[in-house]
Design a protein around this motif. Structure first.
Motif, short mmCIF file in Angstrom:
data_model
loop_
_atom_site.label_atom_id
_atom_site.label_comp_id
_atom_site.label_asym_id
_atom_site.label_seq_id
_atom_site.Cartn_x
_atom_site.Cartn_y
_atom_site.Cartn_z
N UNK A 152 8.58 6.53 -51.67
CA UNK A 152 7.53 7.44 -51.19
C UNK A 152 6.48 7.63 -52.28
N UNK A 153 6.93 7.93 -53.51
CA UNK A 153 6.00 8.22 -54.60
C UNK A 153 5.13 7.03 -54.96
N UNK B 117 1.54 12.67 -61.52
CA UNK B 117 2.83 13.06 -62.08
C UNK B 117 3.74 13.54 -60.97
N UNK B 118 5.04 13.64 -61.26
CA UNK B 118 6.01 14.18 -60.32
C UNK B 118 6.87 15.22 -61.02
N UNK C 209 4.72 15.88 -55.85
CA UNK C 209 3.98 14.69 -56.28
C UNK C 209 2.52 15.10 -56.44
N UNK C 210 2.04 15.13 -57.66
CA UNK C 210 0.68 15.55 -57.96
C UNK C 210 -0.26 14.34 -57.95
N UNK C 211 -1.46 14.54 -57.41
CA UNK C 211 -2.44 13.47 -57.31
C UNK C 211 -3.77 13.94 -57.92
N UNK C 212 -4.69 13.01 -58.05
CA UNK C 212 -6.02 13.31 -58.54
C UNK C 212 -7.05 12.97 -57.46
N UNK D 209 -8.42 14.67 -55.07
CA UNK D 209 -8.18 15.17 -53.72
C UNK D 209 -8.47 16.67 -53.67
N UNK D 210 -8.64 17.19 -52.46
CA UNK D 210 -8.88 18.62 -52.29
C UNK D 210 -7.59 19.43 -52.45
N UNK D 211 -6.46 18.78 -52.42
CA UNK D 211 -5.18 19.44 -52.63
C UNK D 211 -4.56 18.87 -53.90
N UNK D 212 -3.69 19.62 -54.58
CA UNK D 212 -3.07 19.09 -55.80
C UNK D 212 -2.06 17.99 -55.55
N UNK D 213 -1.62 17.87 -54.29
CA UNK D 213 -0.61 16.87 -53.95
C UNK D 213 0.31 17.39 -52.87
N UNK D 214 1.48 16.80 -52.75
CA UNK D 214 2.44 17.19 -51.72
C UNK D 214 3.77 17.59 -52.33
#
Length: 296
Positions: free
Chosen positions: A209-210, A220-221, A243-246, A248-253
């Motif tokens: 998934x990640x 990062x996770x 799971x943090x992302x860059x 995006x309007x949200x920090x991740x899921x």
């Protein structure tokens, strides 16, 4: 005999001639009189000269043969002063028992809550659209699991994203254009490497998934939960990870993976939930779905 010329050898040697220059006899004799001698042993010089010329010609020929042989052996290879490599360098680190590829630059592995760095793995290719029979009970079914359908959510939204699974059915909700929440159930198979325990299978699913296209800008996770549980009386393993992302309007899921031993020796049931980090409403819906998850 004042006239110079060749005359029979006065010493009486048969068939030999000696030259008279008008004053004295020559030292040389010959059996083929011709012009006057020019000094030295003319006949000996004539015999030695061809041998000298032949030897010089042989040296020249051998020199040319060696020259062109050397040029031919070096054709196509530039002459440099670089040292010759003593070994071939592999793109893999063979010093470790298990060679693993370097993660792609877009995925920066970071320590999980257990302190173990995340790694990118090779995930199998399944067929999420391969469907078994479904009872007409209004629930979302897949892989021997089911949960109540959520009003307002879209059926089979991003089902194909579970590319390593089979018999996958899901619901999705658009958080904003380009980002969606996901709840789904399906099946993973031992033949694809999801073995030998629900725990090992759940860990591999979370890695898949990640590293999937869902989180192409993963930064990062952080593991929030990894524990044994039961689903409808069946043994299961539950992992929850942020799971943090860059960009995006949200920090991740916050992603939940639950692998359930449904009693099949060749496959496990799978639940995946992915909702935006910090969205209390979506997290409540996910928690309710997990609570109502059953084995068919």
């Amino acid at each position: 005999m004042s006239t110079p010329g060749w005359y029979p050898d006065p010493s009486g040697a048969p068939g030999q001639y000696r030259y008279w220059d008008g004053r004295a006899w020559s030292q040389q004799t010959t059996d083929q009189p011709g012009g006057p001698p020019t000094g030295g042993d003319r006949t000996g010089r004539r015999r030695g000269l061809p041998m000298i010329i032949g030897a010089l010609a042989l040296v020249v020929v051998l020199g040319l043969i060696i020259f062109f042989a050397v040029r031919q052996s070096g054709a196509g290879r530039p002459i440099t002063n670089d040292p010759v490599p003593s070994s071939t360098v592999s793109g893999w680190d063979d010093s470790s028992p298990t060679a693993t590829p370097t993660p792609t630059p877009s995925r920066t592995p970071s320590p999980s809550s257990s302190g173990t760095p995340e790694t990118t793995i090779a995930c199998p290719t399944g067929n999420p659209r391969e469907r078994g029979p479904r009872p007409p009970d209004g629930r979302v079914h897949g892989g021997g699991l089911s949960f109540p359908r959520i009003d307002g959510w879209v059926d089979d939204m991003q089902t194909s994203g579970v590319s390593w699974g089979y018999d996958v059915e899901s619901q999705g909700f658009s958080v904003y254009p380009g980002w969606a929440a996901f709840l789904g159930v399906g099946e993973i198979r031992a033949a694809d490497g999801f073995k030998p325990t629900p725990k090992a299978a759940a860990e591999k699913v979370m890695q898949c998934v990640a590293s999937s296209g869902w989180y192409a800008t993963e930064q990062s996770t952080k593991d929030l939960k990894a524990e044994k549980t039961t689903i409808d009386g069946h043994q299961a393993w539950w992992i929850r990870t942020d799971i943090h992302v860059t960009d995006r309007k949200v920090p991740g899921d916050t992603v939940d993976v639950i692998v359930v031993d449904t009693g099949r020796p060749d496959a496990y049931g799978l639940f995946i939930g992915a909702v935006a980090i910090g969205d209390a409403g979506l997290q409540t819906l996910r928690d309710n779905t997990v609570r109502d998850l059953t084995v068919d």
